[in-house]
Design a protein around this motif. Structure first.
Motif, mmCIF file in Angstrom:
data_model
loop_
_atom_site.group_PDB
_atom_site.id
_atom_site.type_symbol
_atom_site.label_atom_id
_atom_site.label_comp_id
_atom_site.label_asym_id
_atom_site.label_seq_id
_atom_site.Cartn_x
_atom_site.Cartn_y
_atom_site.Cartn_z
ATOM 1 N N CYS A 45 -6.623 9.287 -7.543
ATOM 2 C CA CYS A 45 -6.227 8.347 -6.488
ATOM 3 C C CYS A 45 -7.192 7.162 -6.432
ATOM 4 C CB CYS A 45 -6.212 9.059 -5.138
ATOM 5 S SG CYS A 45 -4.891 10.290 -4.960
ATOM 6 N N CYS A 54 -1.329 10.365 -2.486
ATOM 7 C CA CYS A 54 -2.729 10.060 -2.184
ATOM 8 C C CYS A 54 -2.920 9.813 -0.681
ATOM 9 C CB CYS A 54 -3.189 8.824 -2.960
ATOM 10 S SG CYS A 54 -3.272 9.056 -4.747
ATOM 11 N N CYS A 55 -1.911 10.152 0.080
ATOM 12 C CA CYS A 55 -1.924 9.868 1.521
ATOM 13 C C CYS A 55 -2.197 11.144 2.305
ATOM 14 C CB CYS A 55 -0.585 9.267 1.930
ATOM 15 S SG CYS A 55 -0.470 8.841 3.681
ATOM 16 N N LEU A 74 0.834 -1.202 0.000
ATOM 17 C CA LEU A 74 0.000 0.000 0.000
ATOM 18 C C LEU A 74 0.867 1.249 0.000
ATOM 19 C CD1 LEU A 74 -2.806 -1.026 2.511
ATOM 20 C CD2 LEU A 74 -3.018 -0.771 0.039
ATOM 21 N N ALA A 124 1.453 6.633 -6.981
ATOM 22 C CA ALA A 124 0.477 7.640 -7.385
ATOM 23 C C ALA A 124 1.166 8.970 -7.627
ATOM 24 C CB ALA A 124 -0.587 7.791 -6.306
ATOM 25 N N THR A 179 -5.618 3.801 -5.400
ATOM 26 C CA THR A 179 -5.248 3.808 -3.983
ATOM 27 C C THR A 179 -6.479 3.731 -3.093
ATOM 28 O OG1 THR A 179 -3.292 5.128 -4.487
ATOM 29 C CG2 THR A 179 -4.016 5.089 -2.201
ATOM 30 N N LEU A 196 2.102 1.770 -3.339
ATOM 31 C CA LEU A 196 1.016 2.264 -4.175
ATOM 32 C C LEU A 196 0.837 3.767 -4.002
ATOM 33 C CD1 LEU A 196 -1.235 1.487 -6.144
ATOM 34 C CD2 LEU A 196 -2.713 1.071 -4.176
ATOM 35 N N LEU A 197 0.973 4.233 -2.756
ATOM 36 C CA LEU A 197 0.870 5.660 -2.493
ATOM 37 C C LEU A 197 2.002 6.419 -3.188
ATOM 38 C CD1 LEU A 197 -0.005 5.495 1.300
ATOM 39 C CD2 LEU A 197 -1.549 6.173 -0.532
ATOM 40 N N CYS A 202 4.374 9.109 4.846
ATOM 41 C CA CYS A 202 4.058 9.049 3.415
ATOM 42 C C CYS A 202 4.939 10.023 2.636
ATOM 43 C CB CYS A 202 2.581 9.385 3.205
ATOM 44 S SG CYS A 202 1.456 8.115 3.859
#
Length: 208
Positions: A28, A64-65, A10, A17, A31, A13-14, A58
Motif C-alpha cells: 500500500c 488499503c483502507c 484517493l 490497490a 496509497t 487509488l484505494l 471503501c
C-alpha cells in the motif's frame, strides 16, 4: 471542487490497490504516500492490503483502507462539501442582496418622482389651498417610504388616517357657511369609506 476531486482520486487509488493484488502487488506504499500528503497519519493506513469486509464506504474485498482511514476520508469529504456549499450560498446571498438593493433604489426613485409630480400638479391646480395642507400628502409619502423599507408592513391604517384627515380638512373648506365642531369632524372622518366621500379612490389606492 478540487478537494472533492482529489478525494475521489484517493478513493480510486484505494480501489486500484485491491486490483493490484491480482498481479501480486500487496503493498500500500502508493496509497500511504498519497494519504500522507493529505495529512493522514501513516499509522492509520495499513502497509499491505487488508480485508475490507467490515468497511462501509471503501472496497469490501482487499483494500488499503482501514476503518480509521475510511472515517477520516468521510469527515474530510463532508467538510469540503460544506465549505463548497457555503461558498456557493454566500455568492447567491450576495447576488440576491445586490439585486434587492437595486430594486429598492429603483422603487424609492419612483416614489420620490411620484411625490414631486403630485406636488407640482396640485400646487398648479389648487395653489395656496394645497400648500396650506401639503403636510397631509407629505405624511402619506412618508408612510409609503416606511412601507417600502419594511418599517410599516401594513398600510391600511396609514391610508385610512390619510383619507380621514383629508375629509376633516375639506369639509369646512367646501362648506364655509357652516361651523363644524371638532368632534363632529373627527366622527365624519372615521366614516370616510361608508360615506363614499372620495368615491372609489380609497379602495383603489389600497390595492395599488
Amino acid at each position: 471542487m478540487g478537494t472533492l476531486l482529489l478525494l475521489l482520486a484517493l478513493g480510486a487509488l484505494l480501489c486500484s490497490a485491491a486490483v493490484g493484488e491480482a498481479r501480486g502487488a500487496r503493498s500500500c506504499a502508493e496509497t500511504r504516500q498519497a494519504l500522507s500528503s493529505r495529512g493522514f497519519a501513516l499509522g492509520s493506513v495499513p502497509p499491505t492490503l487488508i480485508s475490507g469486509e467490515h468497511l462501509r464506504i471503501c472496497p469490501q474485498d482487499y483494500t488499503c483502507c482501514a476503518s480509521e482511514t475510511e472515517e477520516r476520508l468521510s469527515e474530510q469529504g463532508q467538510a469540503d462539501l460544506q465549505a463548497l456549499l457555503g461558498e456557493t450560498g454566500a455568492f447567491l446571498t450576495s447576488t440576491l442582496g445586490s439585486r434587492q438593493r437595486r430594486f429598492q433604489d429603483f422603487f424609492e426613485e419612483l416614489l420620490a418622482g411620484a411625490e414631486r409630480s403630485l406636488q407640482a400638479m396640485f400646487a398648479r391646480s389648487y395653489g395656496r389651498l394645497y400648500t396650506q395642507h401639503a403636510h397631509l400628502f407629505q405624511g402619506l409619502f412618508v408612510e409609503l417610504q416606511h412601507h417600502l423599507k419594511g418599517v410599516r408592513p401594513d398600510l391600511d391604517e396609514a391610508l385610512s388616517d390619510f383619507w380621514s384627515q383629508l375629509l376633516e380638512r375639506m369639509l369646512p373648506l367646501l362648506n364655509p357657511q357652516y361651523s363644524f365642531p371638532e368632534g363632529y369632524l373627527e366622527c365624519v372622518g372615521h366614516q370616510v369609506e361608508s360615506l363614499h366621500a372620495f368615491g372609489d379612490s380609497p379602495r383603489r389606492l389600497r390595492v395599488q
